[in-house]
Scaffold this motif. Structure first.
Motif, PDB file in Angstrom:
ATOM      1  N   LYS A  34       8.141   0.542  -8.790  1.00 10.95           N
ATOM      2  CA  LYS A  34       7.005   0.912  -9.617  1.00 10.95           C
ATOM      3  C   LYS A  34       5.812   0.041  -9.248  1.00 10.95           C
ATOM      4  O   LYS A  34       5.913  -1.189  -9.258  1.00 10.95           O
ATOM      5  N   VAL A  35       4.718   0.682  -8.941  1.00  8.22           N
ATOM      6  CA  VAL A  35       3.503  -0.035  -8.570  1.00  8.22           C
ATOM      7  C   VAL A  35       2.406   0.366  -9.547  1.00  8.22           C
ATOM      8  O   VAL A  35       1.892   1.481  -9.504  1.00  8.22           O
ATOM      9  N   ARG A  36       2.063  -0.552 -10.453  1.00  9.77           N
ATOM     10  CA  ARG A  36       0.977  -0.310 -11.403  1.00  9.77           C
ATOM     11  C   ARG A  36      -0.341  -0.697 -10.739  1.00  9.77           C
ATOM     12  O   ARG A  36      -0.472  -1.810 -10.243  1.00  9.77           O
ATOM     13  N   ASP A  63       6.657   4.654  -6.844  1.00 14.38           N
ATOM     14  CA  ASP A  63       6.289   5.224  -8.141  1.00 14.38           C
ATOM     15  C   ASP A  63       4.985   4.561  -8.560  1.00 14.38           C
ATOM     16  O   ASP A  63       4.981   3.523  -9.218  1.00 14.38           O
ATOM     17  N   VAL A  64       3.854   5.149  -8.150  1.00 17.83           N
ATOM     18  CA  VAL A  64       2.542   4.568  -8.422  1.00 17.83           C
ATOM     19  C   VAL A  64       2.022   5.075  -9.760  1.00 17.83           C
ATOM     20  O   VAL A  64       1.985   6.284 -10.003  1.00 17.83           O
ATOM     21  N   GLU A  84       0.548  -4.617 -10.235  1.00 16.58           N
ATOM     22  CA  GLU A  84       0.904  -5.085  -8.899  1.00 16.58           C
ATOM     23  C   GLU A  84      -0.297  -5.032  -7.953  1.00 16.58           C
ATOM     24  O   GLU A  84      -0.460  -5.883  -7.080  1.00 16.58           O
ATOM     25  N   ILE A  85      -1.115  -4.017  -8.117  1.00 15.22           N
ATOM     26  CA  ILE A  85      -2.277  -3.797  -7.248  1.00 15.22           C
ATOM     27  C   ILE A  85      -3.468  -3.452  -8.131  1.00 15.22           C
ATOM     28  O   ILE A  85      -3.310  -2.886  -9.216  1.00 15.22           O
ATOM     29  N   GLY A  86      -4.658  -3.803  -7.672  1.00 11.25           N
ATOM     30  CA  GLY A  86      -5.872  -3.490  -8.418  1.00 11.25           C
ATOM     31  C   GLY A  86      -6.913  -2.856  -7.520  1.00 11.25           C
ATOM     32  O   GLY A  86      -6.915  -3.069  -6.303  1.00 11.25           O
ATOM     33  N   PHE A  87      -7.791  -2.075  -8.122  1.00  9.30           N
ATOM     34  CA  PHE A  87      -8.897  -1.435  -7.407  1.00  9.30           C
ATOM     35  C   PHE A  87     -10.185  -2.150  -7.767  1.00  9.30           C
ATOM     36  O   PHE A  87     -10.524  -2.262  -8.952  1.00  9.30           O
ATOM     37  N   LEU A  88     -10.904  -2.631  -6.751  1.00 12.37           N
ATOM     38  CA  LEU A  88     -12.158  -3.314  -7.011  1.00 12.37           C
ATOM     39  C   LEU A  88     -13.052  -3.176  -5.776  1.00 12.37           C
ATOM     40  O   LEU A  88     -13.228  -2.057  -5.302  1.00 12.37           O
ATOM     41  N   ASN A  89     -13.553  -4.277  -5.248  1.00 12.45           N
ATOM     42  CA  ASN A  89     -14.479  -4.190  -4.124  1.00 12.45           C
ATOM     43  C   ASN A  89     -14.406  -5.439  -3.269  1.00 12.45           C
ATOM     44  O   ASN A  89     -13.891  -6.480  -3.688  1.00 12.45           O
TER      45      ASN A  89
END
Length: 317
Positions: A34-36, A63-64, A84-89
């Motif tokens: 699982k990857v949040r 499983d994202v 686990e992972i983040g969206f940014l810049n």
């Protein structure tokens, strides 16, 4: 949130993660990892969301789960183990690392279109207001979503490229979703939204004054996905699967823009009627080292980074 308070939040989160209070449950014995993914509701994340909806990440054995987040919370949630992972810049990654926060960009996901007018981040003013040129912003207040994040750093760079003395411009924080209303009411003189909120602003009577991509080159990464150094080291196989699937998702998004636009209302506040008109970035996982160096140079030139920025370990190739 100002940068000192943001950095304090990051430091506290790092301390919690070191003591083991991460709450990480990314792997299970009964199914794929699982990857949040802590994700802000802007168009830069659309390729990933479309990839999840199309089953591209599932086919890669992951499983994202897309977890809505505000920009200031992304890095703390990743370092603290809530995602686990983040969206940014890209600038946010470099600035955090320069202050000792152990994160790494695992992949870029977008860059700027060649035409600045088509960029997905635009400085906006009232269409019938007195501000007609960038130089008119001297002494005025500009709203950005978060200080020292991509829109703030990039618009400062664009204004400098236009010959504006940025020290005469006041920047204040305001969520993207509140910008159009604030501009209409006159509580700020200009706003700097990212899509889909550029389209929202135009529909509310704003006018694009200056593209954030002015003064940049096509080599510079924009939106990125990041993870803690600890997660990258402990679960590199999962990270690599994510990177591979993301590359496929970006390729699919570029080839199917109508399908991507239909995805936008599912995780952003953009109405379906506007989804077909917003400006989109170029979805790609390709980022050149020279582009990362350019961001490091900008952060140093603007004296936003208080310490030298070392690019080693800042991003995966």
């Amino acid at each position: 949130m100002s940068f000192p308070r943001l950095f304090l939040a990051l430091v506290v989160t790092v301390a919690l993660s070191v003591t083991g209070c991460s709450g990480d449950d990314s792997g299970t014995a009964s199914g794929p990892p699982k990857v949040r993914v802590a994700t802000i509701g802007v168009s830069g994340a659309a390729a990933m969301v479309l990839g999840v909806n199309r089953g591209i990440f599932r086919e890669a054995g992951l499983d994202v789960q897309v977890v809505p987040a505000e920009a200031p919370a992304v890095i703390p949630s990743v370092v603290g183990g809530q995602a686990e992972i983040g969206f940014l810049n890209a600038p946010a990654v470099l600035l955090a690392r320069s202050n000792g926060v152990p994160i790494t960009a695992v992949s870029s996901t977008s860059t700027n279109p060649a035409d600045p007018a088509q960029n997905f981040i635009q400085l906006q003013v009232a269409a019938d207001g007195p501000i007609r040129t960038p130089q008119d912003l001297a002494g005025k207040t500009v709203a950005v979503d978060t200080l020292y994040q991509l829109p703030h750093v990039s618009i400062r760079n664009a204004l400098r490229a236009e010959g504006v003395d940025v020290s005469t411009v006041k920047f204040t924080e305001l969520p993207f979703a509140a910008m159009a209303d604030a501009l209409k009411k006159g509580t700020v003189d200009a706003v700097n939204p990212a899509e889909p909120f550029v389209a929202v602003g135009l529909a509310a009577g704003a006018r694009n004054l200056l593209s954030d991509s002015v003064g940049q080159t096509p080599a510079m990464p924009q939106s990125v996905f990041l993870a803690s150094e600890r997660y990258v080291k402990s679960d590199r196989a999962t990270v690599d699967k994510f990177r591979t699937a993301l590359a496929r998702a970006c390729e699919y998004a570029q080839a199917h823009p109508d399908e991507l636009r239909a995805t936008l209302p599912t995780y952003t506040k953009v109405p379906a009627a506007l989804a077909g008109t917003i400006k989109l970035p170029v979805y790609t996982t390709t980022a050149e080292p020279s582009g990362w160096q350019q961001w490091a140079d900008i952060l140093t030139q603007q004296q936003i980074a208080k310490k030298p920025i070392a690019l080693e370990g800042a991003y995966l190739q």
